[in-house]
Design a protein around this motif. Structure first.
Motif, short mmCIF file in Angstrom:
data_model
loop_
_atom_site.label_atom_id
_atom_site.label_comp_id
_atom_site.label_asym_id
_atom_site.label_seq_id
_atom_site.Cartn_x
_atom_site.Cartn_y
_atom_site.Cartn_z
N TYR A 213 0.83 -1.21 0.00
CA TYR A 213 0.00 0.00 0.00
C TYR A 213 0.86 1.26 0.00
O TYR A 213 0.50 2.27 -0.61
N THR A 214 2.00 1.20 0.67
CA THR A 214 2.89 2.36 0.71
C THR A 214 3.44 2.66 -0.68
O THR A 214 3.43 3.82 -1.13
N ILE A 215 3.92 1.63 -1.38
CA ILE A 215 4.43 1.85 -2.74
C ILE A 215 3.30 2.29 -3.66
O ILE A 215 3.51 3.10 -4.57
N ALA A 216 2.08 1.79 -3.41
CA ALA A 216 0.93 2.21 -4.23
C ALA A 216 0.67 3.70 -4.07
O ALA A 216 0.35 4.40 -5.04
N VAL A 217 0.81 4.23 -2.84
CA VAL A 217 0.63 5.67 -2.61
C VAL A 217 1.74 6.45 -3.31
O VAL A 217 1.49 7.48 -3.96
N ILE A 218 2.97 5.97 -3.20
CA ILE A 218 4.10 6.63 -3.89
C ILE A 218 3.85 6.65 -5.40
O ILE A 218 4.06 7.68 -6.07
N MET A 269 2.36 -6.94 -4.90
CA MET A 269 3.62 -6.22 -4.69
C MET A 269 4.42 -6.18 -5.99
O MET A 269 5.00 -5.13 -6.35
N ALA A 270 4.46 -7.29 -6.71
CA ALA A 270 5.17 -7.33 -8.00
C ALA A 270 4.59 -6.30 -8.97
O ALA A 270 5.32 -5.63 -9.71
N HIS A 271 3.27 -6.16 -8.94
CA HIS A 271 2.62 -5.17 -9.82
C HIS A 271 3.03 -3.75 -9.43
O HIS A 271 3.36 -2.93 -10.31
N GLN A 272 3.02 -3.45 -8.14
CA GLN A 272 3.38 -2.10 -7.70
C GLN A 272 4.85 -1.79 -8.01
O GLN A 272 5.19 -0.66 -8.39
N LEU A 273 5.73 -2.77 -7.87
CA LEU A 273 7.14 -2.57 -8.22
C LEU A 273 7.29 -2.35 -9.72
O LEU A 273 8.09 -1.52 -10.17
N TYR A 274 6.50 -3.09 -10.50
CA TYR A 274 6.51 -2.90 -11.96
C TYR A 274 6.05 -1.48 -12.31
O TYR A 274 6.66 -0.81 -13.16
N LEU A 279 7.14 4.04 -14.19
CA LEU A 279 7.06 5.48 -13.96
C LEU A 279 8.44 6.11 -13.85
O LEU A 279 8.66 7.24 -14.31
N THR A 280 9.39 5.38 -13.26
CA THR A 280 10.76 5.89 -13.15
C THR A 280 11.39 6.02 -14.53
O THR A 280 12.01 7.04 -14.86
N PHE A 281 11.22 5.00 -15.36
CA PHE A 281 11.78 5.07 -16.72
C PHE A 281 11.06 6.11 -17.57
O PHE A 281 11.66 6.68 -18.49
N ASN A 282 9.80 6.36 -17.28
CA ASN A 282 9.06 7.36 -18.05
C ASN A 282 9.59 8.78 -17.81
O ASN A 282 9.28 9.70 -18.58
N ASP A 418 5.77 -7.59 -14.36
CA ASP A 418 7.09 -7.83 -14.93
C ASP A 418 8.09 -6.76 -14.50
O ASP A 418 8.49 -5.91 -15.30
N PHE A 419 8.50 -6.78 -13.25
CA PHE A 419 9.54 -5.86 -12.81
C PHE A 419 10.89 -6.59 -12.82
O PHE A 419 10.95 -7.82 -12.72
N HIS A 420 11.96 -5.81 -12.97
CA HIS A 420 13.31 -6.38 -13.02
C HIS A 420 14.09 -5.91 -11.79
O HIS A 420 14.39 -4.71 -11.67
N PRO A 421 14.47 -6.82 -10.89
CA PRO A 421 15.18 -6.43 -9.67
C PRO A 421 16.45 -5.63 -9.95
O PRO A 421 16.80 -4.74 -9.17
N MET A 422 17.12 -5.91 -11.07
CA MET A 422 18.41 -5.26 -11.31
C MET A 422 18.28 -3.75 -11.47
O MET A 422 19.23 -3.01 -11.21
#
Length: 705
Positions: A213-218, A269-274, A279-282, A418-422
């Motif tokens: 939920y925290t990452i979702a707010v971010i 969680m995987a979805h929120q990290l994705y 958004l970071t790459f955008n 589909d998030f990439h940890p690296m």
């Protein structure tokens, strides 16, 4: 409570509720209603009464209005115990839209917000108050713009407190996310109360739901930030938002406390990290779509810097020689750097994409990996012209390719995990990604002994190398680099050869005739597999345009292929769901058509889903009766193909999905190879052998008589 519905009871249901009340001697029949007696406790209304299936269990209870009035009074009780029980009942009842409408009409939302603003309730009382609020707002009846600053401040205070009840914190985060996503005005108010720094402590705990939920707010704050905040450039080519995230060390905290946590990462969680990754790459989109101004001296100085770093030892002092001599020297060096335009390299960066992003990457590589940069430039400038790898041109095309691979500029998909940890292991992950890939490109160029005419072929091989390495989901950039080392050009050729052998397609006429004969058998096999999968069933996620929810429903085909069983679930099931636990049924004989994509009724509704291309590609609907629909959004492309194929097979229509074509190719290739095993190393003729001439006599024929 009613038992299962018999034909007599079904007939009885055709009577009006007034008649039913008369038969049971109930006074004031409008004070009573029927509920489905399962975990949902949904009320039966005129809109959904026709959906009641044979076998459903119903309960006679007070009407939604009477229940709403009763709960409205009970939650104001002076007894804490009575108030707590009332709030529990309210949180449970609020999931039903019929009750929710009645409670909201009694100004129930205002009552709940006043209770929150008063600050007198804590613990379970506050938790169930917020739960009821979330459930009521989730129906989309009340606008989010109606809430006061005092209410927002109170919800934000629960998030900002260092020690807060887990349930209260989770619901407060959910409310803030919905506020930000549903109102630009509320975004500004929430952003004034909540900072990234105040959210970070919630990521450092061990509760994955709170972290999610925290990452979702971010993500919501990130997504709804005004354009000027997301795209105003700061130092070192960072956006304001990226600079804020870097300052607060968000990336490293997510890496250590979430990605590298011993707790397995769940789908949400995987979805929120994705989403955060996308958004970071955008943030790179602005530079990607910015052309270089050949007249801008500051931008031209970057190209001079690239030349200075590469040829510093060879450069003559700026004041030595004539202007013409210096121009000639610059042109020579720009050619060595691999620019297309040797006279004015700035022109090379007017192509968008990748625009100025390519120049940013080149400068980063030259400054942070100086030895590798100088080695690549000098190594290629000393080769014969036909075998030199043009660094400038390669960097521009590679940057464009990486933007395509990472889908820079596209909105995140609703269903992707589909998030990439690296990419969470470095503050400048895209630039480091480029640095690894440009060295790969130079290595592959040498392995292929390529010339300038082979440029596109080299880029295709490099793309394949990168995609294959990313598929392995490396945990770090070093691991990604190591995987690329194992994917040399020779290895790529071996992989391609192996894949070609597995998909070899013989073109001789006898083989083609054999293929045509086998195809119907294979298609029937695929059809049976699809129907068997439908019999096993699939869990579908209910997706709302307002916020992402963990609500599920399940659908499966009966073993005799005559009925679709479906129903809501409280949570994602572990394994198959029995037929008898699914409340609703749809006879296959009633199905008129299968509709896909943007033609589906739930894709024509207003909302975010309509704009999401990937959701459109996973949507399908079953039309039955005259204008009734059963709407689906498949969890992934594989399930979409399975269900659309299976439903078309039930209707006697052709299965046309990509998955069917792939299965047909694979199974047909295997079957062909099995049947042709005895003909290995024997050349199959293109035409049948000629029929020999008739013999001169038939004396050799033995007469059995």
């Amino acid at each position: 409570m009613f038992s299962t519905l018999t034909p007599i009871m079904q007939c009885f249901f055709s009577l009006s509720f007034h008649s039913m009340a008369f038969r049971w001697s109930l006074g004031n029949h409008e004070n009573f209603a029927l509920q489905i007696a399962d975990a949902t406790n949904f009320y039966i209304t005129e809109k959904n009464r026709n959906d009641i299936k044979n076998g459903s269990i119903l309960r006679l209870t007070t009407s939604p209005y009477q229940t709403a009035v009763g709960l409205h009074e009970r939650i104001q009780s002076s007894s804490m115990d009575a108030k707590l029980e009332a709030l529990k009942d309210l949180a449970n009842a609020s999931r039903d839209i019929t009750f929710a409408q009645e409670f909201i009409n009694l100004d129930g939302i205002s009552l709940l917000t006043q209770m929150v603003e008063s600050g007198t309730d804590f613990g379970d009382l506050l938790s169930f108050t917020l739960t009821a609020f979330v459930e009521l707002m989730d129906h989309g009846i009340v606008s989010w713009d109606t809430f006061s600053v005092a209410f927002i401040k109170k919800i934000a205070s629960y998030v900002n407190k260092s020690a807060m009840d887990t349930a209260v914190l989770q619901r407060s985060l959910a409310i803030l996310e919905s506020m930000v996503l549903n109102s630009q005005d509320l975004y500004h108010k929430v952003a004034q109360e909540i900072t990234i720094g105040q959210l970070i402590p919630h990521l450092q705990g061990t509760d994955q739901d709170i972290q999610t939920y925290t990452i979702a707010v971010i993500n919501a704050l990130f997504l709804k930030a005004p354009e000027e905040k997301r795209q105003v450039r700061l130092h070192c080519a960072h956006t304001e938002m990226a600079h804020i995230l870097a300052q607060k060390q968000l990336r490293s905290i997510i890496l250590s406390n979430v990605i590298r946590s011993p707790t397995p990462i769940n789908d949400e969680m995987a979805h929120q990290l994705y989403v955060l990754q996308v958004l970071t790459f955008n943030l790179l989109e602005d530079r990607m779509m910015t052309k270089m101004d050949p007249q801008d001296q500051a931008q031209r100085d970057i190209i001079f810097e690239l030349r200075r770093i590469a040829f510093d030892m060879e450069m003559e002092p700026n004041n030595s020689g004539s202007i013409e001599k210096r121009k000639s020297m610059y042109t020579r060096d720009y050619k060595k750097l691999g620019f297309i335009n040797h006279v004015n390299p700035a022109v090379d960066f007017t192509q968008i994409p990748p625009g100025m992003l390519a120049l940013d990457n080149m400068l980063y590589f030259a400054r942070h990996h100086q030895d590798a940069y100088i080695r690549i430039v000098l190594e290629n400038s000393s080769r014969e012209d036909k075998h030199e790898c043009p660094f400038g041109r390669s960097s521009i095309e590679l940057t464009k390719m990486l933007c395509e691979i990472l889908k820079v500029g596209e909105l995140p998909s609703e269903n992707c995990h589909d998030f990439h940890p690296m990419f969470f292991t470095h503050d400048r992950s895209f630039e480091e990604f480029f640095c690894i890939c440009i060295q790969l490109l130079n290595k592959t160029w040498k392995e292929m002994r390529a010339t300038s005419e082979d440029f596109n072929k080299v880029m295709q091989v490099v793309r394949e190398q990168i995609m294959r390495a990313l598929t392995l989901k490396p945990n770090s950039l070093d691991q990604f680099k190591s995987r690329l080392q194992n994917l040399s050009y020779t290895e790529i050729l071996k992989i391609r050869q192996s894949e070609r052998m597995n998909q070899e397609d013989f073109q001789s006429r006898p083989i083609l005739e054999l293929r045509e004969k086998i195809q119907p058998e294979i298609m029937e096999l695929i059809k049976q597999q699809r129907l068997n999968r439908l019999c096993e069933g699939t869990c579908f996620r209910k997706i709302s345009s307002r916020r992402r929810q963990d609500k599920f429903w399940y659908c499966r085909l009966s073993p005799n292929h005559k009925v679709l069983h479906y129903g809501d679930l409280e949570e994602s099931p572990q394994g198959e769901v029995p037929h008898d636990s699914l409340q609703d049924k749809l006879p296959v004989a009633d199905i008129k058509a299968v509709i896909t994509g943007k033609d589906c009724p739930h894709m024509k509704e207003k909302g975010a889903l309509k704009q999401n291309k990937e959701v459109l590609e996973l949507a399908f609907s079953v039309l039955y009766e005259s204008d009734e629909y059963l709407n689906f959004i498949a969890p992934d492309k594989h399930e979409y193909c399975v269900w659309t194929d299976g439903l078309n097979a039930l209707l006697g229509k052709e299965m046309t999905s990509d998955y069917t074509k792939s299965d047909m190719d694979t199974l047909l290739s295997m079957e062909m190879k099995l049947r042709l095993l005895d003909l290995e190393n024997i050349q199959i003729p293109e035409a049948p052998p000629p029929i020999p001439k008739e013999p001169s006599n038939y004396d050799f024929v033995y007469d059995c008589n």
